[in-house]
Design a protein around this motif. Sequence first.
Motif, PDB file in Angstrom:
ATOM      1  N   ALA A 162       0.837  -1.209   0.000  1.00 18.48           N
ATOM      2  CA  ALA A 162       0.000   0.000   0.000  1.00 18.48           C
ATOM      3  C   ALA A 162       0.869   1.255   0.000  1.00 18.48           C
ATOM      4  N   CYS A 163       1.944   1.212   0.754  1.00 20.19           N
ATOM      5  CA  CYS A 163       2.822   2.382   0.883  1.00 20.19           C
ATOM      6  C   CYS A 163       3.731   2.556  -0.329  1.00 20.19           C
ATOM      7  N   PHE A 164       4.446   1.504  -0.695  1.00 25.01           N
ATOM      8  CA  PHE A 164       5.477   1.635  -1.729  1.00 25.01           C
ATOM      9  C   PHE A 164       4.914   1.645  -3.139  1.00 25.01           C
ATOM     10  N   ALA A 165       3.759   1.014  -3.345  1.00 25.32           N
ATOM     11  CA  ALA A 165       3.182   0.983  -4.693  1.00 25.32           C
ATOM     12  C   ALA A 165       2.050   1.990  -4.859  1.00 25.32           C
ATOM     13  N   PHE A 166       1.407   2.374  -3.748  1.00 22.41           N
ATOM     14  CA  PHE A 166       0.234   3.244  -3.863  1.00 22.41           C
ATOM     15  C   PHE A 166       0.332   4.504  -3.006  1.00 22.41           C
ATOM     16  N   ASP A 167       1.499   4.763  -2.467  1.00 20.26           N
ATOM     17  CA  ASP A 167       1.759   5.999  -1.728  1.00 20.26           C
ATOM     18  C   ASP A 167       0.821   6.217  -0.552  1.00 20.26           C
ATOM     19  N   CYS A 219       5.769   7.861   3.614  1.00 22.04           N
ATOM     20  CA  CYS A 219       6.277   6.780   2.780  1.00 22.04           C
ATOM     21  C   CYS A 219       7.788   6.789   2.743  1.00 22.04           C
ATOM     22  N   THR A 220       8.354   7.977   2.640  1.00 21.73           N
ATOM     23  CA  THR A 220       9.819   8.075   2.657  1.00 21.73           C
ATOM     24  C   THR A 220      10.380   7.589   3.985  1.00 21.73           C
ATOM     25  N   TRP A 221       9.689   7.944   5.054  1.00 17.33           N
ATOM     26  CA  TRP A 221      10.114   7.502   6.388  1.00 17.33           C
ATOM     27  C   TRP A 221      10.167   5.982   6.470  1.00 17.33           C
ATOM     28  N   ASN A 222       9.129   5.321   5.988  1.00 18.19           N
ATOM     29  CA  ASN A 222       9.100   3.863   6.036  1.00 18.19           C
ATOM     30  C   ASN A 222      10.276   3.248   5.293  1.00 18.19           C
ATOM     31  N   ILE A 223      10.473   3.661   4.061  1.00 18.62           N
ATOM     32  CA  ILE A 223      11.521   3.042   3.247  1.00 18.62           C
ATOM     33  C   ILE A 223      12.903   3.446   3.744  1.00 18.62           C
ATOM     34  N   ALA A 224      13.018   4.665   4.263  1.00 21.39           N
ATOM     35  CA  ALA A 224      14.318   5.131   4.743  1.00 21.39           C
ATOM     36  C   ALA A 224      14.724   4.412   6.031  1.00 21.39           C
TER      37      ALA A 224
END
Length: 336
Positions: A162-167, A219-224
């Motif tokens: 949901a986060c990485f593909a759909f922001d 979203c950036t926070w999650n991936i970072a």
Amino acid sequence: MTTPDSAAPDSRAPDLGAQGPSAPGLGAPRADFTWSPDPEPVHFRLAQWYSEAARDLPWRREDCSAWGVMVSEIMLQQTPVVRVLPRWEEWMRRWPTPAVTAAASAAEILTVWDRLGYPRRALRLQTAAQAIVERHGGEVPGTRQELLALPGVGEYTAAAVACFAFDQPEVVVDTNIRRVHARVFSGHALPGKTYTAQQRKLAHDVMPQTAHDDGELACTWNIAAMELGALICTARAPKCVECPVQDLCAWRAAGSPPATEEQQTRGQAWAGTDRQVRGAMMAVLRTGEPVQRSVLLETLPLPAADMEQRVRCLDSLLRDGLAAEDKELVALPGVI
DNA sequence: AAAACGGGGTT
DNA sequence: AACCCAGTTTT
């Protein structure tokens, strides 16, 4: 600039007081004044760091489909990035959409999966593709709840897709992020075996607010945070001198205390287990040729495995749909 | 809450 | 030889 001493009270600061290293209650005098940083500076530091240090992975490219992201997330469950890369490329080359994945034979699916491990994930990924075709017209759904209903998609994977593909600004928590949270905010060396309700609350509390930026920072926070755990804040020998939040880290501020007995992971045994025997049988079946049941049971290159264990494992593979049987012949499902 | 579930690279 | 890895499902 920001030091532990300057951390001012913040209404949004995580309430970590109860997560001090000492046992609550008897004995331990609460001399463990756990300090925890304000999440906001951590957000910006990690976002900046990620923009400079992130690995160029194919499922992170702007043109990667939601299906590509989902395939990567399933493959990455308990499997390191370097081993997933070639299998992901091959999978996406052959089955670039849920519809074509749904139509493949199970034997092909398991062969391309190769030795990624936990082959039931491969079968569930195909079953999920079939569900996507039936329930969502062949398009990967974009909400956490719809994703969660798919086979093989749990709390982490649903939030990640949901986060990485759909922001979507979902709270993504994997093993890397749990470790980063434990160190930066809780001051612990390791997060402990199980994902507790308290850790879930912490993950929620330290998320960036979405009111003003439409969830982009979230979203950036999650991936970072995930990338920091993978590259810098590693389980063993973390590279603290390279860490963009070393001066904000509660674990560092506490003197980097070692992990407690409680936090040690319980290492899985391997030699002699059913998993090893099942894996050896799957390796034989992946050669593609149907084999006599008796031959499969007797020629297994594992002398330590007795016949009772071999029979038990073959039966479990058949029950799991990872193997199929016709008369006395055994093969990957779809071959026979 | 704990066990089952693969496999290989790293320490 | 032990540890670790973008977890999920079942008991």
